[in-house]
Design an enzyme around this catalytic site. Sequence first.
Site, PDB file in Angstrom:
ATOM      1  N   GLU A 170       0.879  -1.206  -0.110  1.00 57.60           N
ATOM      2  CA  GLU A 170       0.020   0.135  -0.185  1.00 57.60           C
ATOM      3  C   GLU A 170       0.982   1.350   0.120  1.00 57.60           C
ATOM      4  O   GLU A 170       0.492   2.065  -0.735  1.00 57.60           O
ATOM      5  CB  GLU A 170      -0.789  -0.002   1.227  1.00 57.60           C
ATOM      6  CG  GLU A 170      -1.843  -1.149   1.163  1.00 57.60           C
ATOM      7  CD  GLU A 170      -2.781  -1.358   2.348  1.00 57.60           C
ATOM      8  OE1 GLU A 170      -3.853  -1.016   2.176  1.00 57.60           O
ATOM      9  OE2 GLU A 170      -2.201  -1.860   3.281  1.00 57.60           O
TER      10      GLU A 170
ATOM     11  N   GLU B 274      -3.918  -9.385   3.793  1.00 58.53           N
ATOM     12  CA  GLU B 274      -4.728  -9.252   4.828  1.00 58.53           C
ATOM     13  C   GLU B 274      -5.820 -10.080   5.138  1.00 58.53           C
ATOM     14  O   GLU B 274      -6.190 -10.369   6.415  1.00 58.53           O
ATOM     15  CB  GLU B 274      -5.106  -7.708   4.874  1.00 58.53           C
ATOM     16  CG  GLU B 274      -4.187  -6.699   5.138  1.00 58.53           C
ATOM     17  CD  GLU B 274      -3.373  -6.265   3.679  1.00 58.53           C
ATOM     18  OE1 GLU B 274      -2.827  -5.103   3.824  1.00 58.53           O
ATOM     19  OE2 GLU B 274      -3.440  -6.915   2.766  1.00 58.53           O
TER      20      GLU B 274
HETATM   21  N1  T1G Z   1       4.431  -8.263  11.263  1.00 59.48           N
HETATM   22  C1  T1G Z   1       5.099  -8.728  12.597  1.00 59.48           C
HETATM   23  N2  T1G Z   1       6.029  -9.817  12.096  1.00 59.48           N
HETATM   24  C2  T1G Z   1       5.996 -10.437  10.938  1.00 59.48           C
HETATM   25  C3  T1G Z   1       5.362 -10.167  10.056  1.00 59.48           C
HETATM   26  C4  T1G Z   1       4.452  -8.972  10.126  1.00 59.48           C
HETATM   27  N3  T1G Z   1       3.758  -8.319   9.226  1.00 59.48           N
HETATM   28  N4  T1G Z   1       5.550 -10.936   8.928  1.00 59.48           N
HETATM   29  C5  T1G Z   1       6.356 -11.841   9.424  1.00 59.48           C
HETATM   30  N5  T1G Z   1       6.783 -11.498  10.702  1.00 59.48           N
HETATM   31  C6  T1G Z   1       7.691 -12.501  11.516  1.00 59.48           C
HETATM   32  C7  T1G Z   1       7.343 -13.851  11.654  1.00 59.48           C
HETATM   33  O1  T1G Z   1       6.469 -13.771  12.714  1.00 59.48           O
HETATM   34  C8  T1G Z   1       8.533 -14.528  11.817  1.00 59.48           C
HETATM   35  O2  T1G Z   1       8.873 -14.373  13.241  1.00 59.48           O
HETATM   36  C9  T1G Z   1       9.483 -13.851  10.951  1.00 59.48           C
HETATM   37  O3  T1G Z   1       8.746 -12.529  10.794  1.00 59.48           O
HETATM   38  C10 T1G Z   1       9.774 -14.353   9.858  1.00 59.48           C
HETATM   39  O4  T1G Z   1       8.427 -14.781   9.230  1.00 59.48           O
HETATM   40  C11 T1G Z   1      -2.406  -1.752   6.939  1.00 59.48           C
HETATM   41  C12 T1G Z   1      -3.194  -3.911   8.189  1.00 59.48           C
HETATM   42  C13 T1G Z   1       6.629 -12.055   4.771  1.00 59.48           C
HETATM   43  C14 T1G Z   1       6.039 -13.955   3.195  1.00 59.48           C
HETATM   44  O5  T1G Z   1       0.266 -10.580   6.240  1.00 59.48           O
HETATM   45  O6  T1G Z   1       3.463 -13.764   5.071  1.00 59.48           O
HETATM   46  O7  T1G Z   1      -0.273  -4.587   6.481  1.00 59.48           O
HETATM   47  O8  T1G Z   1       8.770 -16.612  14.016  1.00 59.48           O
HETATM   48  O9  T1G Z   1       8.765 -17.366   9.189  1.00 59.48           O
HETATM   49  O10 T1G Z   1       8.393 -17.787   5.529  1.00 59.48           O
HETATM   50  O11 T1G Z   1      -3.218  -2.989   5.350  1.00 59.48           O
HETATM   51  O12 T1G Z   1       5.982 -13.918   6.869  1.00 59.48           O
HETATM   52  O13 T1G Z   1      11.100 -15.566  13.404  1.00 59.48           O
HETATM   53  O14 T1G Z   1       9.739 -14.673  15.418  1.00 59.48           O
HETATM   54  O15 T1G Z   1       6.821 -16.092   7.960  1.00 59.48           O
HETATM   55  O16 T1G Z   1      10.038 -16.104   4.988  1.00 59.48           O
HETATM   56  C15 T1G Z   1       0.174  -8.008   5.853  1.00 59.48           C
HETATM   57  C16 T1G Z   1       2.954 -11.693   6.623  1.00 59.48           C
HETATM   58  C17 T1G Z   1       0.003  -7.432   7.372  1.00 59.48           C
HETATM   59  C18 T1G Z   1       2.549 -10.678   5.653  1.00 59.48           C
HETATM   60  C19 T1G Z   1       7.985 -14.260   5.014  1.00 59.48           C
HETATM   61  N6  T1G Z   1       1.229  -8.852   5.753  1.00 59.48           N
HETATM   62  N7  T1G Z   1       4.144 -12.423   6.546  1.00 59.48           N
HETATM   63  O17 T1G Z   1       7.809 -15.609   5.040  1.00 59.48           O
HETATM   64  O18 T1G Z   1       9.153 -15.916   7.222  1.00 59.48           O
HETATM   65  S1  T1G Z   1      -1.437  -6.442   7.577  1.00 59.48           S
HETATM   66  C20 T1G Z   1       1.220 -10.164   5.707  1.00 59.48           C
HETATM   67  C21 T1G Z   1       4.279 -13.267   5.776  1.00 59.48           C
HETATM   68  C22 T1G Z   1      -1.241  -5.095   7.168  1.00 59.48           C
HETATM   69  C23 T1G Z   1      -2.190  -2.881   6.278  1.00 59.48           C
HETATM   70  C24 T1G Z   1      -2.456  -4.212   7.113  1.00 59.48           C
HETATM   71  C25 T1G Z   1       5.655 -14.144   5.709  1.00 59.48           C
HETATM   72  C26 T1G Z   1       6.416 -13.676   4.504  1.00 59.48           C
HETATM   73  P1  T1G Z   1       9.593 -15.419  14.008  1.00 59.48           P
HETATM   74  P2  T1G Z   1       8.230 -16.217   8.315  1.00 59.48           P
HETATM   75  P3  T1G Z   1       8.877 -16.238   5.623  1.00 59.48           P
END
Ligand code: T1G
Length: 693
Positions: free
Chosen positions: A108, A128
């Site tokens: 975004e 999301e």
């Molecule tokens: N926030 C906080 N921690 C996160 C995170 C996030 N968005 N994404 C990943 N982590 C942490 C995860 O818990 C793990 O921690 C470490 O990073 C590595 O992740 C306003 C409201 C990016 C594809 O939904 O899909 O934006 O276990 O093991 O396999 O509209 O992480 O090591 O302590 O998954 O390489 C939208 C979520 C948020 C993406 C990487 N974004 N993340 O995958 O590593 S809502 C998402 C993923 C938002 C807005 C809205 C995947 C990844 P730890 P991982 P990976």
Amino acid sequence: MGNINASVDLRRDGEIAVVTVDNPPVNALKHEVRAGLAEALRQARDDATVKAVVIACAGRTFFAGADITEFGKPPQAPGLGEVIAAIEAMPKPVVAALHGTALGGGFELALACHFRVAVAGARVGLPEVKLGLLPGAGGTQRLPRLIGPEKALKMIVTGDPIEAPEALTDGIVDEIVEGDLTTGTIAFARRVAAENRPLRLVRDREDKLSAEGFADAAEALTRRLRGREAPAACVEAVRNAIVLPFEEGLKREGELFRKLVAGDQSKAQRHVFFAEREAARVPGIPEGAKPRPIARGAVIGAGTMGGGIAMCFANAGIPVSIVETGRDLLQKGLDRVAANYRATVSRGGLGAEEVERRMALINGVTELDAVGSADVVIEAVFEEMELKKRVFGDLDRVAKANAVLATNTSTLDVDEIARATSRPRDVLGTHFFSPANVMRLLEIVRGAATSPDALITAVTLGRRLGKVPVTVGVCYGFVGNRMLARRSVEAERLLLEGALPQQVDAAVTGFGFPMGPFAMADMAGLDVGWRIRNGRGERNEIEDALCEAGHFGQKTGKGYFRYDAGSRTPLPDPEVEQTILDASSRAGITRRAITQEEIVERMIFPMVNEGARILEEGIATRPGDIDVIWVYGYGWPVWRGGPMYYADQLGLAHLRDRLTLYAERSGDETLRPATRISRLAAEGRGFASSAPA
Ligand code: T1G
Ligand code: NAD
């Protein structure tokens, strides 16, 4: 360490200001990052010598979204919306440099920039909805303006990212650069500034906002998402982009977002997000234990599971041999694999060339010696202990030293199988779920002698095969099947006491499962369980009566339901109803009306109770592991968080009391609340609070 704050750095490359964010592991847009970005933008704006701004991220990815750990906490300014407004207010071009996974709030933010440059391997998306949310920083209003409402809706309701080349074609990305991304993006920004290109904001574009095809697309995309709040909110928000002015659409998006983020469904889905990542952390693995390299795999048995497992290897680009007892059975197995791939091609899921490449990675053989070069061997032969022990004895002879030897057994004692070899430290269970090339769950069964590096090798391989690995201990049925067995016992009891299969299945699908226990039994085949019960001298009054009449489920057109030729739709069958009534009267049971609530309780509470025992025995490490197993292996509705999470929301005291009632009514002592439930209920606590840190 940046010069704006710990996460944000601002430097100059001539007339270009380069903002670099470094917040490992995925550059989540936490408060400090947002504050640093706002400050860097202010400085770049106010410095007249700056002609353009590049926003880039260090590490493995551009912003992967808002920081999910901040949800539910008091908001801290600046919010992401303010940072985005600052970008759009910039009087000079702002260019986003995309690599890795630019997701959610990260994408975004990029959509608010004037231009986007990417490397070929980058992916962009708005996932999301997978967290029970909708894009809350303008994605539902800006993306439709860039690629049209229909395509935008697909990306937002599925939550699936697209690759950079497709994003370039769609006009999301302005350029794909070779070589170093930041260097390429600075060059792009320099050109834009030099050519004085107009600063066109996505928010001002209206030319693509047509309602044509939107309603049908929305219906098609949300048809299978019954019970979930987020997809419907996504549809409403994107529709607003068509019918409302930008600012009003944005305001409404914010209202929908705030409602969802505070709602039970999103909290449950965020629980599953973190539980899935926690599940990959296996206790007792010494620091520094390294996974063994896996360059080649092998699968023994090309039946229902063997073929699917071999496809997982080929899909991950790992060459794999598949062993069968004879050419005919081998060819039959390979034909089934080819047919699966053809079905995927016909659905547009893969290109024919890619299928050819994957089939070429699968080498069918009838000699076990052929697995001598494999780094991991997965056995998937008939569920017979003596046969499996024989196969492992042979594997001990032919498999290379240090190969990981795994069994796909769904119930048998992995330790007993391991003792059939001279290297039990290399033996473990890898319990895939059918269809193995589709189901994401992988129960990794840790044997008493399994070595830490063999275990970590299996977990790492599981993630490489696109699975969600959860490590469990050895017991009958491991975690998932052991809990499921409790549900099956109650399901039969409900039929004897007064319910009918269609009523039980309706209650379970009403709760959110894709399928009820009786339609599921018909799909798996009633004869599988019947043979196992016969072997163990056990009886299921109703199911055995159906099997004795030759009704094995879908494969015979009749089971708990009847099926029209070529159809998989379960239809109530008066003959089955009569079989059930006869069984009740034989058992001397006076049938009674049973409510939907009672059915749901009796389908779920005994499973949670078994889950508590599984935690007590250490077969599962964390309640979250059990939740992940049920969400990814048994169709538990993700927006209810999993059985243990669900129980915590209900309160364990309620569960204790209902289980006690059902135990006293049925006389079944196994329904008595597990010690852990009674203790936690007495202490007013839940499973989550008792999880190991
Ligand atoms: N926030 C906080 N921690 C996160 C995170 C996030 N968005 N994404 C990943 N982590 C942490 C995860 O818990 C793990 O921690 C470490 O990073 C590595 O992740 C306003 C409201 C990016 C594809 O939904 O899909 O934006 O276990 O093991 O396999 O509209 O992480 O090591 O302590 O998954 O390489 C939208 C979520 C948020 C993406 C990487 N974004 N993340 O995958 O590593 S809502 C998402 C993923 C938002 C807005 C809205 C995947 C990844 P730890 P991982 P990976
Ligand atoms: P299946 O009957 O479809 O296939 C077993 C295959 O193994 C057959 O093709 C058979 O010819 C082959 N085979 C037997 N002995 C062999 C040997 N010595 N060498 C090579 N091949 C040999 O069975 P399936 O459903 O694929 O189940 C396989 C295993 O996976 C079982 O342990 C089962 O419990 C487990 N499992 C099954 C499911 C499921 O839903 N079907 C799910 C999870 C785990």
